[in-house]
Design a protein around this motif. Structure first.
Motif, short mmCIF file in Angstrom:
data_model
loop_
_atom_site.label_atom_id
_atom_site.label_comp_id
_atom_site.label_asym_id
_atom_site.label_seq_id
_atom_site.Cartn_x
_atom_site.Cartn_y
_atom_site.Cartn_z
N ARG A 159 0.82 -1.21 0.00
CA ARG A 159 0.00 0.00 0.00
C ARG A 159 0.85 1.25 0.00
O ARG A 159 0.64 2.17 -0.79
CB ARG A 159 -0.91 -0.01 1.22
N HIS B 202 -6.92 5.24 3.11
CA HIS B 202 -7.19 4.14 4.02
C HIS B 202 -7.52 4.59 5.44
O HIS B 202 -6.88 4.20 6.40
CB HIS B 202 -6.02 3.15 4.02
N LEU C 191 -11.93 1.79 4.91
CA LEU C 191 -11.49 0.40 5.01
C LEU C 191 -12.65 -0.50 5.44
O LEU C 191 -12.79 -1.61 4.93
CB LEU C 191 -10.32 0.28 5.98
N GLY D 246 -14.78 -0.92 2.43
CA GLY D 246 -14.12 -1.85 1.51
C GLY D 246 -14.28 -3.28 1.98
O GLY D 246 -14.53 -4.18 1.16
N LEU D 247 -14.15 -3.50 3.27
CA LEU D 247 -14.32 -4.84 3.83
C LEU D 247 -15.73 -5.35 3.58
O LEU D 247 -15.93 -6.49 3.14
CB LEU D 247 -14.02 -4.81 5.33
N GLU E 188 -16.15 -6.18 -0.16
CA GLU E 188 -15.49 -7.43 -0.54
C GLU E 188 -16.24 -8.64 0.02
O GLU E 188 -16.36 -9.67 -0.65
CB GLU E 188 -14.03 -7.43 -0.07
N ASP F 55 -9.26 -10.79 -0.49
CA ASP F 55 -9.64 -9.38 -0.39
C ASP F 55 -10.24 -9.06 0.98
O ASP F 55 -9.94 -8.02 1.58
CB ASP F 55 -10.64 -9.00 -1.49
N TRP G 170 -7.42 -9.03 3.40
CA TRP G 170 -6.61 -7.84 3.13
C TRP G 170 -7.19 -6.61 3.84
O TRP G 170 -6.49 -5.92 4.57
CB TRP G 170 -6.58 -7.63 1.62
N PHE G 171 -8.48 -6.37 3.62
CA PHE G 171 -9.12 -5.21 4.25
C PHE G 171 -9.18 -5.37 5.77
O PHE G 171 -9.04 -4.39 6.50
CB PHE G 171 -10.52 -4.97 3.67
N LEU H 64 -7.47 -2.68 8.21
CA LEU H 64 -8.30 -1.98 9.19
C LEU H 64 -7.77 -2.18 10.60
O LEU H 64 -7.65 -1.23 11.38
CB LEU H 64 -9.76 -2.44 9.08
#
Length: 117
Positions: A17, A26, A31, A34-35, A38, A71, A74-75, A79
């Motif tokens: 990142r 972020h 975040l 995004g979580l 995903e 993904d 990742w998030f 976070l």
């Protein structure tokens, strides 16, 4: 104490990142969004599938499932990093709380919520 594999993985994600100057995007709110997005993409793979179709879906979409799970992880890791939450500790604490809320003798084989046991 050596860093955990989870910590090492988080550091790789943060380095990826930061090399792209994405930290500016972020914040915890984005975040978390995004979580959720995903997780919804993961859920979409199973949407409208019957119980009978699930095994075939998992077999045919294994790569897509793997990528969506990555993904989500990742998030989650980003976070937790931004909120300065140690996920190893948080998971251990939550496991202990759930063990108290769902004792084996009351919850084994049951889908009931803890307050219904």
């Amino acid at each position: 104490m050596p860093p955990s594999e989870l910590h090492a993985l988080t550091e790789k994600i943060v380095a990826f990142r930061d090399a792209r100057d994405w930290k500016q995007f972020h914040n915890p709110k984005d975040l978390a969004a995004g979580l959720a997005i995903e997780a919804a993409e993961l859920q979409e793979i199973f949407l409208w599938r019957s119980k009978e179709e699930l095994q075939d879906t998992v077999s045919k979409k294994r790569i897509q499932l793997s990528e969506e799970l990555a993904d989500v992880a990742w998030f989650t890791l980003l976070l937790a990093h931004e909120l300065d939450i140690d996920l190893n500790e948080a998971i251990a604490d939550k496991l202990a709380k759930n063990a108290a809320k769902y004792p084996v003798e009351k919850s084994k084989g049951s889908h009931a919520k803890y307050d219904e046991l």
